[in-house]
Design a protein around this motif. Structure first.
Motif, PDB file in Angstrom:
ATOM      1  N   ALA A  43      -8.847 -10.885  -1.697  1.00  0.00           N
ATOM      2  CA  ALA A  43      -8.084 -11.754  -2.340  1.00  0.00           C
ATOM      3  C   ALA A  43      -6.982 -12.084  -1.607  1.00  0.00           C
TER       4      ALA A  43
ATOM      5  N   GLU B 255      -0.538  -8.503 -12.483  1.00  0.00           N
ATOM      6  CA  GLU B 255      -1.280  -9.870 -12.839  1.00  0.00           C
ATOM      7  C   GLU B 255      -0.368 -10.890 -13.019  1.00  0.00           C
ATOM      8  N   SER B 256      -0.874 -11.762 -12.174  1.00  0.00           N
ATOM      9  CA  SER B 256       0.246 -13.135 -11.893  1.00  0.00           C
ATOM     10  C   SER B 256       0.430 -13.768 -13.284  1.00  0.00           C
TER      11      SER B 256
ATOM     12  N   ARG C 219      -2.026  -4.652  -5.376  1.00  0.00           N
ATOM     13  CA  ARG C 219      -2.169  -6.026  -4.954  1.00  0.00           C
ATOM     14  C   ARG C 219      -0.634  -6.698  -5.527  1.00  0.00           C
ATOM     15  N   ILE C 220      -0.658  -7.874  -5.152  1.00  0.00           N
ATOM     16  CA  ILE C 220       0.441  -8.576  -5.377  1.00  0.00           C
ATOM     17  C   ILE C 220       0.046 -10.067  -6.162  1.00  0.00           C
TER      18      ILE C 220
ATOM     19  N   LYS D  63       0.776  -1.249  -0.143  1.00  0.00           N
ATOM     20  CA  LYS D  63      -0.015   0.012   0.002  1.00  0.00           C
ATOM     21  C   LYS D  63       1.040   1.087  -0.162  1.00  0.00           C
TER      22      LYS D  63
HETATM   23  N1  GSH Z   1      -5.820 -11.552 -10.742  1.00  0.00           N
HETATM   24  C1  GSH Z   1      -4.619 -10.820  -9.828  1.00  0.00           C
HETATM   25  C2  GSH Z   1      -4.893 -11.109  -8.243  1.00  0.00           C
HETATM   26  C3  GSH Z   1      -3.986 -10.361  -7.309  1.00  0.00           C
HETATM   27  C4  GSH Z   1      -4.584 -10.612  -6.115  1.00  0.00           C
HETATM   28  O1  GSH Z   1      -5.908 -10.602  -5.781  1.00  0.00           O
HETATM   29  N2  GSH Z   1      -3.880 -10.311  -5.253  1.00  0.00           N
HETATM   30  C5  GSH Z   1      -4.118 -10.584  -3.633  1.00  0.00           C
HETATM   31  C6  GSH Z   1      -3.308 -11.527  -2.819  1.00  0.00           C
HETATM   32  S1  GSH Z   1      -3.293 -13.159  -3.568  1.00  0.00           S
HETATM   33  C7  GSH Z   1      -3.822  -9.174  -3.019  1.00  0.00           C
HETATM   34  O2  GSH Z   1      -2.623  -8.769  -3.325  1.00  0.00           O
HETATM   35  N3  GSH Z   1      -4.482  -8.623  -2.209  1.00  0.00           N
HETATM   36  C8  GSH Z   1      -4.338  -7.402  -1.454  1.00  0.00           C
HETATM   37  C9  GSH Z   1      -5.273  -6.308  -1.799  1.00  0.00           C
HETATM   38  O3  GSH Z   1      -6.318  -6.658  -2.706  1.00  0.00           O
HETATM   39  O4  GSH Z   1      -5.170  -5.272  -1.375  1.00  0.00           O
HETATM   40  C10 GSH Z   1      -3.443 -11.799 -10.195  1.00  0.00           C
HETATM   41  O5  GSH Z   1      -3.726 -13.049 -10.580  1.00  0.00           O
HETATM   42  O6  GSH Z   1      -2.148 -11.491  -9.921  1.00  0.00           O
END
Ligand code: GSH
Length: 412
Positions: free
Chosen positions: A236, A66-67, A53-54, A41
């Motif tokens: 997520a 995006e993974s 997001r990670i 953040k």
């Molecule tokens: N579609 C994204 C999903 C990314 C995702 O949802 N990451 C989660 C962890 S698995 C995250 O960072 N959540 C923290 C947030 O949303 O603040 C990908 O595949 O990278």
């Protein structure tokens, strides 16, 4: 600049790129000290991924989020691999399965699991819809895998890497054995690949969840293991919650060590087998029957249930090799021969196993998933024909049951 992954160890989305890196021979660093909900953040992080997001991969040409996109990038960094197929149509099919498993498999696992964890509103109809859509997805995958070892072609591609990581979320959180047993080809596919060295190096030992986690009240999500300081957990992030490990239990003695002593010493047999270089029938086979103790040991034939899949010789050999590696935990209590029969596909896999005790040990049935892929029949040693079959399997008799041997592998 090296490649730098912003994530935490065990995140199933970043596993995709780490596994692709193993196949492609690419190095990715992951700095320690990443704190979920804090590091992701910060203003610097938000410049790399505005949603915070990670995973995010920093590359010399800029960051990627995006993974799936990250895994695609890594898989192409070193052209010397077959992760993206070898033709346009293979490439299209790889993309097809990546989208399919991300939307139909991962998406529905997510919608089943995350509300239970209290990270999203829970409702019975919502959960039912997720489970039924997931079953449709798994059914389609199962049908494809009934006649294919890999999703595309005859070796691991990026489609397998991403699909297995997506399935891993399900197997480790909500998809119990009683749920997945309706999809036996998916089970076989998942356990075979997740135990391949390039996967295992990244994901470690995976255990299937024993139960669907109870519903947690919204606003009281499970405390993430690695981020105890975090106050609000985003949706997520939920997968981390179930990665909590149980406290280690004291190691129980193997029940096979408590059996009455046997005059047959397994190591003596293994030595005789290994050291007999000539007159095998007269020395090793005779020696085996002289020392065999039917009270203390049992003999089992096994037959692979899905021989139709064994079209490619090296894939079949790898499959059997993987099985023997996974049997490592039984080395003190077992001896085995695996014959791969036929001079062209489909190859038949037939085995013979000697186990300590009157039954196949429970820990082997529980721990070695390959056991379910075989039909097991106890050898009746009062039947001379069965005894002769045992002898032939031990000595790699060729032809065996009318067929040449592609290979014979021994577990000792
Ligand atoms: N579609 C994204 C999903 C990314 C995702 O949802 N990451 C989660 C962890 S698995 C995250 O960072 N959540 C923290 C947030 O949303 O603040 C990908 O595949 O990278």
């Amino acid at each position: 600049m090296a490649l730098v992954m912003h994530s935490y160890k065990g995140n199933k989305n970043s596993d995709k790129a780490f596994i692709a890196a193993e196949f492609a021979g690419v190095k990715i660093d992951m700095p320690s000290g990443f704190e979920m909900g804090v590091t992701n953040k910060t203003p610097e992080f938000l410049k790399m991924n505005p949603l915070g997001r990670i995973p995010v991969l920093e590359t010399p040409e800029g960051p990627i989020f995006e993974s799936n996109a990250i895994a695609r990038y890594v898989s192409r960094l070193n052209g010397d691999n077959s992760l993206n197929g070898s033709s346009l149509i293979e490439y299209a099919h790889i993309e097809q399965w990546i989208d399919f498993s991300s939307l139909e498999i991962y998406g529905n696992i997510f919608n089943w699991f995350v509300p239970r964890m209290g990270f999203m509103p829970y409702s019975v109809p919502g959960e039912e819809a997720a489970i039924s859509a997931l079953k449709r997805g798994l059914e389609a995958l199962n049908t494809h895998l009934a006649s294919n070892t890999y999703l595309v072609g005859h070796s691991v591609t990026l489609a397998d890497i991403i699909t297995v990581c997506n399935l891993n979320l399900g197997f480790s959180t909500v998809m119990t054995k009683s749920f997945t047993s309706a999809f036996p080809h998916v089970e076989r596919y998942f356990w075979t690949l997740i135990n391949q060295p390039n996967f295992k190096k990244v994901v470690g030992d995976v255990k299937q969840t024993e139960s669907v986690p109870p519903i947690k009240k919204a606003g009281q999500p499970a405390k993430p293991k690695e981020q105890p300081k975090k106050k609000e957990a985003p949706a997520a992030e939920a997968p981390k919650a179930v990665e909590e490990e149980e406290a280690p239990k004291p190691k129980a003695k193997n029940p096979l060590d408590l059996l009455p002593p046997s005059p047959m010493v397994l190591d003596e047999w293994k030595r005789l087998y290994s050291n007999t270089k000539s007159n095998f029938r007269e020395v090793a086979i005779k020696g085996f029957w002289d020392m065999y103790d039917p009270e203390g040991y049992s003999l089992w034939f096994c037959d692979y249930k899905y021989n139709d899949e064994n079209m490619v010789s090296f894939v079949t050999l790898n499959k059997v090799g993987g099985f023997l590696q996974r049997m490592d935990l039984a080395r003190k209590y077992a001896f085995g021969k695996m014959l791969i029969c036929g001079s062209e596909g489909p190859f038949k896999v037939k085995g013979l196993w000697l186990f300590r005790g009157p039954e196949i040990p429970k820990f082997v049935m529980d721990e070695v998933y390959d056991m379910e892929l075989y039909e097991w029949t106890k050898v009746d040693i009062s039947d001379e024909a069965q005894k002769e079959r045992v002898s032939q399997m031990i000595e790699d008799a060729e032809p065996f049951e009318g067929e040449a041997l592609l290979d014979a592998k021994c577990f000792k």
